[in-house]
Design an enzyme around this catalytic site. Sequence first.
Site, short mmCIF file in Angstrom:
data_model
loop_
_atom_site.label_atom_id
_atom_site.label_comp_id
_atom_site.label_asym_id
_atom_site.label_seq_id
_atom_site.Cartn_x
_atom_site.Cartn_y
_atom_site.Cartn_z
N ASP A 227 -8.84 6.59 -2.67
CA ASP A 227 -8.85 5.89 -1.46
C ASP A 227 -8.00 4.67 -1.77
OD1 ASP A 227 -9.19 4.95 0.92
OD2 ASP A 227 -11.16 5.23 1.12
C1 BGC Z 1 -10.29 4.22 4.06
C2 BGC Z 1 -9.55 5.59 4.12
C3 BGC Z 1 -8.24 5.54 4.65
C4 BGC Z 1 -7.19 4.53 3.80
C5 BGC Z 1 -5.92 4.34 4.23
C6 BGC Z 1 -9.35 3.14 3.34
O1 BGC Z 1 -9.88 1.65 3.67
O2 BGC Z 1 -11.36 4.29 3.39
O3 BGC Z 1 -10.19 6.53 5.00
O4 BGC Z 1 -7.43 6.76 4.64
O5 BGC Z 1 -7.88 3.28 3.64
O6 BGC Z 1 -5.88 3.69 5.43
#
Ligand code: BGC
Length: 823
Positions: A227
């Site tokens: 993530d």
């Molecule tokens: C989120 C993810 C997301 C990523 C990219 C993170 O803050 O938890 O679900 O895909 O950001 O935007």
Amino acid sequence: MDENKPADLKDLIHRLTLEQKAALLTGEDFWSLPAVPEIGLRKVLLSDGPAGVRGTSWDERDPSLLFPNPTALAATWDPGRARQAGALMGAQARDKGVAWHLAPNANLHRSPLGGRHFECCSEDPLLTAEIVAGFVEGVQSAGVAATVKHYIGNESETDRMTYDAEIDEATLHKVCLPPFEAAVRAGAWSVMAAYNAVGGVTMTDNGPLLTGLLKDRLGFDGVVVSDWFATRSTAASALAGLDVVMPGPQGPWGAALVDAVRAGEVPEAVLDDKVLRILRLASRTGCLDGLDSPTEKTATPAATPDDAEAQLRDLAARAMVVLRNEPVGAAPLLPLDPGTLSRVAVIGPNASHLTAQGGGSAHVNPAHVISPLTGLSAALGPSVTIDHAEGVHTQRLLAPITAQTATDPETGHPGLRVDFLDAAGAILGSELRKTSRFVFMGGLPVGTSGIRVRADLAVTETGKHQFSVSGIGKFRLTVGAEPTAELTMTPSEDGDIVEGLVKPPEHRIAVDLEAGTGVRAEVVALVDPGLPIAMFGLHSEAPGSGADELFAAAVAAARAADLAIVVVGTTDEVESEGFDRADLKLPGRQDDLVAAVVAANPRTVVVVNAGAPVEMPWRERVPALLWAWFPGQEGGHAIADALTGAVEPAGRLPTTFPKTAADAPVLSTRPVDGTISYREGSLVGYRGYEKADTVPAFPFGHGLGYTTWSYEDITAAVTDSGDIEVLVRVRNTGARIGREVVQIYLTGEGVDRADPQRLVGFGATLAAPGEIATVPITVPARVLARWDADAHGWRVRGGPRALIASRSAADPRLRTRVEVADG
Ligand code: BGC
């Protein structure tokens, strides 16, 4: 699988230097992996879901289709619909050059307070698994990688970067894992490692769960991506099984990973495996050229079909749930018959301001959002007079300035002028924008130290006008001639980075203006050159009415109408990534509004526009109640279709709706000493309610549709493979064609055979009035098994089981027994 395939990809790996391998394992920027032309690898673009495919910019000039939220998708109880939505999203990804889509979200509805509840499917592992698997198949049918996230234990947002989820082995396997496992079995090409820790080890470092369980036991051959900003170690995460660190170019791998290999801390073969996985994903998504023989079958690239908006409208309407539809006089109010109506009051904050999506990284910029007011006006036609009244104002920020009301001071064209300024104030570049909430994540002209936004506005009302800037950072706001002092706006103390995006602080000023004049609003956002990210907004609002007048006008409109439709709901500031909800109340005085409207006019239909459950203390006082979810860009049309019955709102709740927050079996999302204990085990959702003997407001699986059903017969037979084949005969006893979801619950489990029932299968049928249909449902042997923590494996304990065919977890209709063999 072609035996030569890995060998071909491995040949490519051997052509790379150690530095090149390491460079491939961290993002080149926020949304891509670098190209390596020597081996035919093109840049691989990533983009968020699951509300749609945002693309690599956060910009209204690059619009995306906005889908109903995943809980709505799950409310169809139809993996085929999930596949359809996935295929449509995959097609749009191809059109945007995106090869790697960051959806679906396979976490569960554990507590109704969870901020990303709206982004998840259901409280039930089996229903979630089926929907997630269908979605993965759909996305990947377009040749785009689906990413199952957030692996694992990321069911809430509070302290999400650091909390440790304490999940025992049985709960992990029975509750949290099934959706991820189903996605892997459906062939998912990527999995995202979550922010949190499980069992004391942060997920990006978690070898037992990334390598041991996911890769070795489940046979996942795709890419594990972190993530965003989740990775905190070099060797530990590399050895644990993480394959890609996002975003880049900075991060804990890069040169440090090269050093770790040279120092003998990380074998180079570990990097080779990661590169192999990336090349496999690239090959699957058509980003790898030049192999002599194509070694991975790439699905045919799709393009966004012409009927995409019609598909979104249809999907949204079918997913809506008729929670209540009691007779008023002779008949229920729904479906509405426009021919019998002459004056309709359309009331509520969400009537003109549909909350089409929740907040956070899932956010996309749709080309338009159809409000319920617009949708209903079109559906009811010119012979029906519509009185609109907001009743209650629930937006926290002032309204954005848009091209409808503002002109560019340089050219006079509709819109706002954005200038990128260097430290001396010289203009490095300019843009004309259509709306005044901005997100820049990289991509600014080199040397930008300020972003200036200017808009000229015509003043149509005399009085105190309000202007504001929202965001985090340093700003200068100027309205007319008077500049304010430099403002420094900071996030709340323990706020998540996303909170600054979704729920930013706002600084307001009031200015006296006279009708017939004009005013210029300007904001300059100061940019830190080391962190080229800026998220801010410029807002304004004319004087308008006071809260009491708004409320009274709505009640008066309801009284004067033959029918009142009240559209209440949450906003994307209430339901969002980055923080959990504080309670389950509708924001503002909306509960009072519903109560006052139904008291003024008993012919009241309430539509709730929210992703996750809210308390509805008035629910038994309103005759008709439609749950509309976050229905996406076509939401207003879909609500009108559902209310008029142009499409049957045949959704069934994929999650239990409690009467009050306190009734939820799991409520708190706040870690205690850094730990969230999943001590409820498998007693989550409806199983938790049953165990506690708590009656919810609306049970799991509930949804009335527009016809009635009788359940006539059930048979069940255990096959040689141990699966149970169930046949349920139902009859449409109403006057309209309808879709029935038959739910099969199993009881008779557990040591004392008194475990609460659990969903083990479901199926659906469409039947005309009077028609009889037989619904076949397979309950796979594996679903009958329970995790044996002593043997660390699945086991079926032989004995009698009851299978119940139900209309919801609280509406059993038919029951049969089977004898299950040990296994
Ligand atoms: C989120 C993810 C997301 C990523 C990219 C993170 O803050 O938890 O679900 O895909 O950001 O935007």
